[in-house]
Design an enzyme around this catalytic site. Structure first.
Site, PDB file in Angstrom:
ATOM      1  N   ASP A 286      -2.141  10.736  -2.694  1.00  0.00           N
ATOM      2  CA  ASP A 286      -2.473   9.626  -3.602  1.00  0.00           C
ATOM      3  C   ASP A 286      -2.730  10.103  -5.014  1.00  0.00           C
ATOM      4  OD1 ASP A 286      -3.001   8.319  -0.880  1.00  0.00           O
ATOM      5  OD2 ASP A 286      -3.042   6.689  -2.351  1.00  0.00           O
TER       6      ASP A 286
ATOM      7  N   ARG B  40      -7.309  -0.075  -6.986  1.00  0.00           N
ATOM      8  CA  ARG B  40      -7.364   1.042  -6.034  1.00  0.00           C
ATOM      9  C   ARG B  40      -7.407   2.326  -6.872  1.00  0.00           C
ATOM     10  NH1 ARG B  40      -4.271   1.131  -0.722  1.00  0.00           N
ATOM     11  NH2 ARG B  40      -6.178   2.275  -0.269  1.00  0.00           N
TER      12      ARG B  40
ATOM     13  N   ASN C 157      -5.714  12.412  -0.387  1.00  0.00           N
ATOM     14  CA  ASN C 157      -4.847  11.621   0.498  1.00  0.00           C
ATOM     15  C   ASN C 157      -5.754  10.911   1.495  1.00  0.00           C
ATOM     16  OD1 ASN C 157      -2.177  10.791   1.355  1.00  0.00           O
ATOM     17  ND2 ASN C 157      -2.524  11.994   3.188  1.00  0.00           N
ATOM     18  N   LYS C 158      -5.144  10.113   2.343  1.00  0.00           N
ATOM     19  CA  LYS C 158      -5.901   9.302   3.299  1.00  0.00           C
ATOM     20  C   LYS C 158      -6.978  10.119   4.001  1.00  0.00           C
ATOM     21  CE  LYS C 158      -5.644   5.798   3.969  1.00  0.00           C
ATOM     22  NZ  LYS C 158      -6.566   4.885   3.234  1.00  0.00           N
TER      23      LYS C 158
ATOM     24  N   GLN D  73      -2.884   2.845   9.691  1.00  0.00           N
ATOM     25  CA  GLN D  73      -1.553   2.904   9.062  1.00  0.00           C
ATOM     26  C   GLN D  73      -0.586   3.740   9.903  1.00  0.00           C
ATOM     27  OE1 GLN D  73      -4.433   3.232   7.473  1.00  0.00           O
ATOM     28  NE2 GLN D  73      -4.356   2.574   5.348  1.00  0.00           N
TER      29      GLN D  73
ATOM     30  N   ARG E  67       0.851  -1.193   0.000  1.00  0.00           N
ATOM     31  CA  ARG E  67       0.000   0.000   0.000  1.00  0.00           C
ATOM     32  C   ARG E  67       0.887   1.244   0.000  1.00  0.00           C
ATOM     33  NH1 ARG E  67       1.752   1.920   3.967  1.00  0.00           N
ATOM     34  NH2 ARG E  67       0.601   3.840   3.605  1.00  0.00           N
ATOM     35  N   GLY E  68       0.213   2.414  -0.101  1.00  0.00           N
ATOM     36  CA  GLY E  68       0.972   3.658  -0.214  1.00  0.00           C
ATOM     37  C   GLY E  68       1.185   3.908  -1.702  1.00  0.00           C
ATOM     38  N   ALA E  69       0.838   5.110  -2.159  1.00  0.00           N
ATOM     39  CA  ALA E  69       0.770   5.348  -3.606  1.00  0.00           C
ATOM     40  C   ALA E  69       2.059   4.979  -4.361  1.00  0.00           C
ATOM     41  CB  ALA E  69       0.350   6.788  -3.870  1.00  0.00           C
TER      42      ALA E  69
HETATM   43  O1  MRU Z   1      -4.778   3.277   1.851  1.00  0.00           O
HETATM   44  P1  MRU Z   1      -3.295   3.509   1.858  1.00  0.00           P
HETATM   45  O2  MRU Z   1      -2.637   3.013   3.095  1.00  0.00           O
HETATM   46  O3  MRU Z   1      -2.630   3.020   0.597  1.00  0.00           O
HETATM   47  O4  MRU Z   1      -3.168   5.102   1.859  1.00  0.00           O
HETATM   48  C1  MRU Z   1      -1.885   5.676   1.800  1.00  0.00           C
HETATM   49  C2  MRU Z   1      -1.907   7.151   1.894  1.00  0.00           C
HETATM   50  O5  MRU Z   1      -2.921   7.789   1.962  1.00  0.00           O
HETATM   51  C3  MRU Z   1      -0.573   7.830   1.801  1.00  0.00           C
HETATM   52  O6  MRU Z   1      -0.593   9.046   2.490  1.00  0.00           O
HETATM   53  C4  MRU Z   1      -0.240   8.108   0.319  1.00  0.00           C
HETATM   54  O7  MRU Z   1      -0.445   6.980  -0.467  1.00  0.00           O
HETATM   55  C5  MRU Z   1       1.154   8.585   0.163  1.00  0.00           C
HETATM   56  S1  MRU Z   1       2.333   7.306   0.520  1.00  0.00           S
HETATM   57  C6  MRU Z   1       3.863   7.991   0.277  1.00  0.00           C
END
Ligand code: MRU
Length: 338
Positions: free
Chosen positions: A235, A88, A245-246, A194, A45-47
């Site tokens: 994201d 996603r 973002n999250k 997270q 996970r994480g963009a």
């Molecule tokens: O649902 P996730 O855990 O993939 O969400 C991640 C985020 O929102 C991060 O802030 C974003 O992807 C940036 S990661 C460098």
């Protein structure tokens, strides 16, 4: 350096983030559908890390297709990219990584097996580039961090979420090298934690002092003047700077405006989506209601309760003090990446 995603002996190897912090274990994924599932289940996970998983995901989808004609091989690559992008929808990097490899495949002529080797090389390059992008973002952003006091962050944006040191968390870790007194408030990051599970784990490994708070305590710590700035990842950043973002990020930006605290976004340029003009065009991933209702052995939620579980929200550009990419620091309140 964490090895979050890589190609190993014909498989995609990922550090299974769903088991952290209790267990540090790796999954070696040899089938394309299993990779799709691991993305949906946030094992990776994480963009930016999703971008790398997307790039290697296309290779995995093509591994068994090398006996086919180059035309059919190209069709399979296109189909793999479509499936990956749908897993996603908010994280633009997933498609960026997958399409990076697709471009290589579509430009290839001759044998499918040769095209496969080129695809793998372009996925490796994408990973290497992400490492460099993270290092550049961290170095550029570090001087923006306070020399004394605390910074607040949301979700996880470190090595786990990228191919390198991280984005927002990379900035913090880099700043900490010159300022060991830097302290971080870590938002829990509901509902999948997270922040609580992953960011605390990474900060502890990096030796950075930190304190976990509930998401809903952020306003309180800001009102108590305990936070000098907020820094988050992204994201998808629209051409005008609106940033997905999250979920919970938008609320933090509003609080920052109220308390006159700088609000920074750190992301590689692969997160900037020039095809999306503003935040209203960003598709927000909705996740299963069970992430809220069935998370404990005894559900804390009355049976039948309606649940809405958006994974992300959009922070309008007007609330963002600056966006840090590897290309430089763009100051708000207006942005024009196009
Ligand atoms: O649902 P996730 O855990 O993939 O969400 C991640 C985020 O929102 C991060 O802030 C974003 O992807 C940036 S990661 C460098």
């Amino acid at each position: 350096m964490l090895e979050t995603v890589r190609w190993l002996d014909g498989k995609v190897r990922i550090l299974d983030q769903s088991r952290l912090p209790q267990t540090e274990s790796y999954l070696e994924i040899s089938a394309f559908p299993a990779l799709i599932d691991s993305i949906k289940e946030l094992k990776v996970r994480g963009a930016p890390a999703l971008g790398i998983a997307g790039a290697y995901g296309v290779c995995l989808g093509l591994a068994e297709e090398q006996h086919r004609s180059i035309a059919d091989f190209k069709l399979s690559a296109t189909e793999a990219v479509t499936q990956l992008c749908a897993t996603r929808p908010t994280a633009v990097n997933l498609g960026t990584g997958a399409k990076h490899v697709l471009k290589t495949v579509l430009e290839s002529e001759g044998k499918s097996s040769d095209a496969f080797c080129k695809a793998l090389k372009s996925a490796d390059d994408f990973l290497e580039d992400d490492l460099s992008r993270c290092a550049a973002i961290s170095k550029l952003g570090a001087p923006l961090m306070p020399s004394d006091g605390s910074v607040l962050t949301h979700c996880n944006t470190g090595g786990l979420a990228t191919g390198g040191i991280g984005t927002a968390l990379g900035v913090i870790i880099e700043a900490h090298k010159n300022n060991p007194r830097l302290h971080v408030y870590v938002d829990e990051t509901r509902p999948l934690l997270q922040g609580a599970r992953l960011t605390t784990w990474e900060l502890a490994r990096a030796g950075v002092k930190h304190t976990l708070i509930t998401d809903s305590a952020a306003g309180h710590v800001m009102a108590a003047k305990k936070v000098k700035c907020v820094i988050v990842g992204a994201d998808r950043i629209a051409a005008n700077g609106d940033t997905a973002n999250k979920v919970g990020t938008y609320g933090l930006a509003v609080l920052c405006e109220k308390h006159r605290i700088p609000f920074y976004v750190a992301a590689p340029f692969t997160t900037v989506d020039l095809g999306t003009s503003c935040g209203e065009e960003i598709i927000i991933e909705e996740r299963s209601m069970s992430e809220l209702s069935d998370r404990f052995s005894t559900s804390p939620v009355p049976i039948g309760t309606e649940v809405y579980n958006p994974a992300f929200d959009v922070t309008p550009a007007s609330l963002i003090t600056a966006i840090i990419t590897e290309r430089g620091i763009s100051k708000g309140p207006t942005f024009n990446f196009a």
